[in-house]
Design a protein around this motif. Structure first.
Motif, PDB file in Angstrom:
ATOM      1  N   SER A   1      -1.158  15.978   2.327  1.00 25.47           N
ATOM      2  CA  SER A   1      -0.080  14.951   2.863  1.00 25.47           C
ATOM      3  C   SER A   1      -0.987  13.950   3.720  1.00 25.47           C
ATOM      4  O   SER A   1      -1.899  14.436   4.113  1.00 25.47           O
ATOM      5  CB  SER A   1       1.253  15.875   3.643  1.00 25.47           C
ATOM      6  N   ASP A   2      -0.165  12.929   3.988  1.00 25.12           N
ATOM      7  CA  ASP A   2      -0.559  12.127   5.112  1.00 25.12           C
ATOM      8  C   ASP A   2       0.005  12.481   6.850  1.00 25.12           C
ATOM      9  O   ASP A   2       0.842  12.113   7.141  1.00 25.12           O
ATOM     10  CB  ASP A   2      -0.155  10.799   4.764  1.00 25.12           C
TER      11      ASP A   2
ATOM     12  N   GLY B   1      -4.464  17.989   5.397  1.00 19.55           N
ATOM     13  CA  GLY B   1      -4.625  16.522   5.121  1.00 19.55           C
ATOM     14  C   GLY B   1      -4.808  16.164   3.636  1.00 19.55           C
ATOM     15  O   GLY B   1      -4.732  14.914   3.434  1.00 19.55           O
TER      16      GLY B   1
ATOM     17  N   SER C   1       0.892   3.818  13.738  1.00 16.37           N
ATOM     18  CA  SER C   1       0.058   4.689  12.560  1.00 16.37           C
ATOM     19  C   SER C   1      -1.167   5.071  13.070  1.00 16.37           C
ATOM     20  O   SER C   1      -1.762   6.169  12.559  1.00 16.37           O
ATOM     21  CB  SER C   1       0.153   4.007  11.258  1.00 16.37           C
TER      22      SER C   1
END
Length: 302
Positions: A122-123, A119, A94
């Protein structure tokens, strides 16, 4: 009881198939996978025999997917991407950093705000932005994605259109108010104002359009004698226009955020579509990581 070992081909075979289908070439797939072209061809033939399906049309050196091959490729690519993402997440992947490159003006006015918006919504993970006005830097091997300018025909890169280039005069509304002008007035009338100032910049490439080129292209001869102040860059010209210093040439796609906020307004009704545009480009010889693919989708749909 379900037995994937009996019902599914080997994962290795699916990886070979996905690469060959994506490149439409056994040779390019072999280069990516560090094997020979013969090894790729053999593995595909074994997969076709295992499935009892013809996956590719082979005509000389030309290679294309059959209807069945296209359906299998779409699902296979999605499944492999999902599997890679799952493994990377569990293995600490990640922290992967996606590198995207763009020129100075694009980074400042379009990409930077887009990355912030994405950003917040959402990731997308870690993103490294490389800013350079040299094309060779934008197309560097370390870049997962690049915002490029032109016709979208860069050898070795796939390019998806973001927006076309349309150039029109822009200024801060207060600048026009101080001169007693209205944004919707005709340029012929606006050009008669003795205190009008055009914010210009040098042409650093043959396809760049500055005030001289724009005036010639749209036939706005009334502005040909209007004083011009040279700026060290396109971005600086737009910055001075936002600061109320004069009128700059604005690329509508790049500065939509500033037009929407009221920091700038268009002046007059004339604009120039150059036939060029801005593209989101990705290297053909490298499969995008899940994080880079996510960022690509977000930029194309936001």
């Amino acid at each position: 009881m379900k037995s994937y070992r009996r019902s599914l081909p080997s994962l290795d075979a699916m990886v070979f198939f996905e690469a060959a289908a994506r490149h439409s070439s056994f040779t390019a797939a072999a280069t990516e996978l560090f094997v020979t072209q013969a090894a790729v061809s053999k593995r595909i033939k074994e997969l076709e025999a295992r499935l009892d399906l013809q996956l590719f049309h082979r005509e000389g050196r030309s290679l294309s997917l059959t209807t069945a091959g296209r359906r299998l490729y779409e699902r296979t690519a999605m499944a492999l991407e999902f599997l890679e993402d799952a493994i990377a997440s569990e293995a600490g992947g990640s922290s992967e950093v996606v590198q995207i490159a763009a020129n100075g003006a694009t980074s400042l006015f379009w990409l930077g705000p887009k990355l912030r918006q994405i950003g917040l919504e959402s990731d997308i993970g870690a993103v490294r932005l490389l800013t350079s006005d040299r094309l060779r830097d934008l197309l560097g091997s370390d870049n997962d994605l690049a915002i490029t300018y032109g016709h979208g025909d860069l050898p070795g890169w796939d390019s998806a259109p973001l927006f076309v280039e349309e150039l029109t005069p822009v200024a801060h509304p207060d600048y026009l108010s101080r001169l007693g002008l209205t944004p919707t007035g005709e340029l012929v009338t606006i050009a008669r104002h003795g205190d009008l100032l055009l914010l210009d910049y040098d042409r650093l490439a043959p396809d760049w359009v500055n005030w001289k080129v724009w005036i010639d292209k749209v036939g706005a001869e009334a502005l040909s004698t209007t004083p011009r102040r040279p700026c060290p860059s396109y971005a600086r010209a737009i910055g001075e226009a936002i600061g109320g210093e004069g009128i700059a040439l604005g690329s509508l796609g790049l500065i939509d955020r500033d037009l929407g906020s009221g920091a700038l307004c268009t002046v007059g009704t004339q604009s120039l579509r150059t036939g060029r545009g801005y593209f989101l480009s990705t290297p053909q010889q490298r499969r995008l990581s899940p994080a880079a693919a996510n960022l690509k989708r977000a930029l194309l749909t936001s």
